[in-house]
Design a protein around this motif. Structure first.
Motif, PDB file in Angstrom:
ATOM      1  N   UNK A 156     -10.298  16.609  -9.197  1.00  0.00           N
ATOM      2  CA  UNK A 156     -11.520  16.131  -9.846  1.00  0.00           C
ATOM      3  C   UNK A 156     -12.602  17.138  -9.471  1.00  0.00           C
ATOM      4  N   UNK A 157     -13.044  17.918 -10.431  1.00  0.00           N
ATOM      5  CA  UNK A 157     -14.055  18.944 -10.184  1.00  0.00           C
ATOM      6  C   UNK A 157     -15.395  18.439 -10.701  1.00  0.00           C
ATOM      7  N   UNK A 158     -16.289  18.094  -9.781  1.00  0.00           N
ATOM      8  CA  UNK A 158     -17.634  17.642 -10.163  1.00  0.00           C
ATOM      9  C   UNK A 158     -18.505  18.848 -10.493  1.00  0.00           C
ATOM     10  N   UNK A 159     -19.175  18.811 -11.641  1.00  0.00           N
ATOM     11  CA  UNK A 159     -20.093  19.903 -11.956  1.00  0.00           C
ATOM     12  C   UNK A 159     -21.493  19.534 -11.441  1.00  0.00           C
ATOM     13  N   UNK A 160     -21.574  19.483 -10.113  1.00  0.00           N
ATOM     14  CA  UNK A 160     -22.795  19.135  -9.408  1.00  0.00           C
ATOM     15  C   UNK A 160     -22.445  18.944  -7.942  1.00  0.00           C
ATOM     16  N   UNK A 161     -23.433  18.509  -7.149  1.00  0.00           N
ATOM     17  CA  UNK A 161     -23.169  18.359  -5.717  1.00  0.00           C
ATOM     18  C   UNK A 161     -22.967  16.906  -5.297  1.00  0.00           C
ATOM     19  N   UNK A 162     -23.381  15.963  -6.116  1.00  0.00           N
ATOM     20  CA  UNK A 162     -23.217  14.554  -5.764  1.00  0.00           C
ATOM     21  C   UNK A 162     -21.790  14.088  -6.005  1.00  0.00           C
ATOM     22  N   UNK A 163     -21.278  13.260  -5.107  1.00  0.00           N
ATOM     23  CA  UNK A 163     -19.919  12.750  -5.282  1.00  0.00           C
ATOM     24  C   UNK A 163     -19.823  11.278  -4.894  1.00  0.00           C
ATOM     25  N   UNK A 164     -20.947  10.588  -4.851  1.00  0.00           N
ATOM     26  CA  UNK A 164     -20.918   9.180  -4.465  1.00  0.00           C
ATOM     27  C   UNK A 164     -20.270   8.293  -5.529  1.00  0.00           C
ATOM     28  N   UNK A 165     -20.067   8.813  -6.737  1.00  0.00           N
ATOM     29  CA  UNK A 165     -19.400   8.040  -7.796  1.00  0.00           C
ATOM     30  C   UNK A 165     -17.882   8.220  -7.767  1.00  0.00           C
ATOM     31  N   UNK A 166     -17.406   9.065  -6.846  1.00  0.00           N
ATOM     32  CA  UNK A 166     -15.967   9.331  -6.751  1.00  0.00           C
ATOM     33  C   UNK A 166     -15.405   8.647  -5.514  1.00  0.00           C
ATOM     34  N   UNK A 167     -14.310   7.915  -5.675  1.00  0.00           N
ATOM     35  CA  UNK A 167     -13.649   7.254  -4.543  1.00  0.00           C
ATOM     36  C   UNK A 167     -12.831   8.307  -3.797  1.00  0.00           C
ATOM     37  N   UNK A 168     -13.418   8.888  -2.764  1.00  0.00           N
ATOM     38  CA  UNK A 168     -12.774   9.981  -2.036  1.00  0.00           C
ATOM     39  C   UNK A 168     -11.513   9.525  -1.310  1.00  0.00           C
ATOM     40  N   UNK A 169     -11.530   8.336  -0.757  1.00  0.00           N
ATOM     41  CA  UNK A 169     -10.379   7.847  -0.007  1.00  0.00           C
ATOM     42  C   UNK A 169      -9.143   7.684  -0.898  1.00  0.00           C
ATOM     43  N   UNK A 170      -9.355   7.073  -2.069  1.00  0.00           N
ATOM     44  CA  UNK A 170      -8.229   6.892  -2.986  1.00  0.00           C
ATOM     45  C   UNK A 170      -7.741   8.234  -3.515  1.00  0.00           C
TER      46      UNK A 170
END
Length: 317
Positions: free
Chosen positions: A74-88
């Motif tokens: 999952x490549x976010x085109x930005x620096x925020x990643x709070x919408x991505x479930x990192x653990x899963x």
């Protein structure tokens, strides 16, 4: 052939990023939504894809599980990643990457636009001209004023340099102070946030949203600020208690606010629409042609690295 799902509207016009992926032999599945996709909208799009080039979409556990086992990154085109479930994502061996620094200048320039716009009440005078009332509104000069910058990563650093060039005193808070900002630009790092709250004429937020920062701007902290001070938020809506901010703006305790980030987007709190001392923009800090191209190119390059078995440069999980 790997399928790459893209959910950024800007991607459809960024031929350089498209070429990076197609030259690497990947097939593009391009979506151009008008706003970030919710999880229930994404679930039906992710089956069989090998990579996602994502914006601020809601990529929760259900989306990730629906995309597994084919999804690799999952490549976010930005620096925020709070919408991505990192653990899963980690549990399913899916890499998550960001694009640090690519849009920092654009976000900084919007934050600075809020500062200059609010200080001269430009939005009110534009309205007066359009309504043919020709009302001049007195403003304030920035020279000699104090700005508190919370977070001096790439965006906060750019903002500090610009504010210093306007003759402003720059107070900053960051767990990792920049020696360059201290030595070259005279930035004063303060460890006690209360000192910054009490001395800042302008307060600009550039911190991530987490348990420590959620609602850090609240009734108590606003009460410590100067009467007539301004708050700028181009970071995350969760940093501010909207009810406390509204009351302070409505009662005139704060001079104004410039807001580009909100907890729920689109922002529908009509209380703020009636206030004349607030400028609202639709999470558009990074929305310049230059920033969009840079972030999309970096995200595309990260996808190519992951799908070819190479290490990523900006993996966060």
């Amino acid at each position: 052939m790997s399928v790459v799902l893209t959910t950024s509207r800007a991607f459809s016009s960024c031929h350089a990023a498209q070429k990076i992926l197609t030259d690497a032999g990947h097939q593009l599945k391009m979506l151009t939504p008008q706003k970030p996709l919710k999880a229930d909208e994404l679930i039906h799009q992710v089956k069989g894809v090998s990579a996602m080039l994502a914006g601020l979409d809601e990529i929760n556990a259900d989306v990730i599980r629906a995309a597994s086992p084919t999804l690799k990154i999952i490549a976010r085109n930005g620096v925020g990643y709070d919408k991505v479930d990192l653990n899963t994502a980690k549990e399913n061996n899916i890499r998550v990457t960001i694009t640090p620094g690519a849009n920092s200048l654009s976000v900084c320039e919007l934050a600075f636009s809020f500062i200059t716009g609010l200080s001269r009440r430009i939005h009110l005078m534009d309205k007066s001209v359009r309504e043919k009332s020709w009302q001049r509104v007195s403003g304030i000069e920035l020279h000699g004023k104090t700005i508190g910058i919370l977070g001096t990563g790439a965006i906060g650093r750019h903002l500090a340099i610009r504010c210093q060039s306007f003759g402003m005193r720059v107070l900053a808070y960051d767990l990792f102070p920049s020696q360059e900002l201290i030595e070259k630009y005279g930035v004063e790092y303060i460890t006690d946030l209360n000192v910054i709250y009490s001395q800042a004429d302008f307060l600009s937020l550039h911190l991530p949203a987490n348990n420590e920062t959620r609602h850090m701007i609240n009734q108590s902290t606003i009460a410590k600020m100067k009467k007539g001070a301004f708050i700028i938020n181009t970071a995350r809506g969760e940093l501010i208690d909207d009810d406390a901010l509204y009351i302070a703006l409505k009662q005139g305790y704060l001079g104004g606010a410039g807001l580009d980030a909100f907890v729920a987007e689109p922002f529908l709190d009509e209380r703020f629409f009636e206030l004349e001392n607030v400028i609202l923009t639709p999470h558009t800090g990074a929305f310049t042609k230059e920033a969009a191209d840079k972030t999309l190119i970096i995200a595309a390059e990260e996808i190519v690295r992951a799908l070819s078995g190479k290490e990523n440069l900006f993996q966060i999980n």
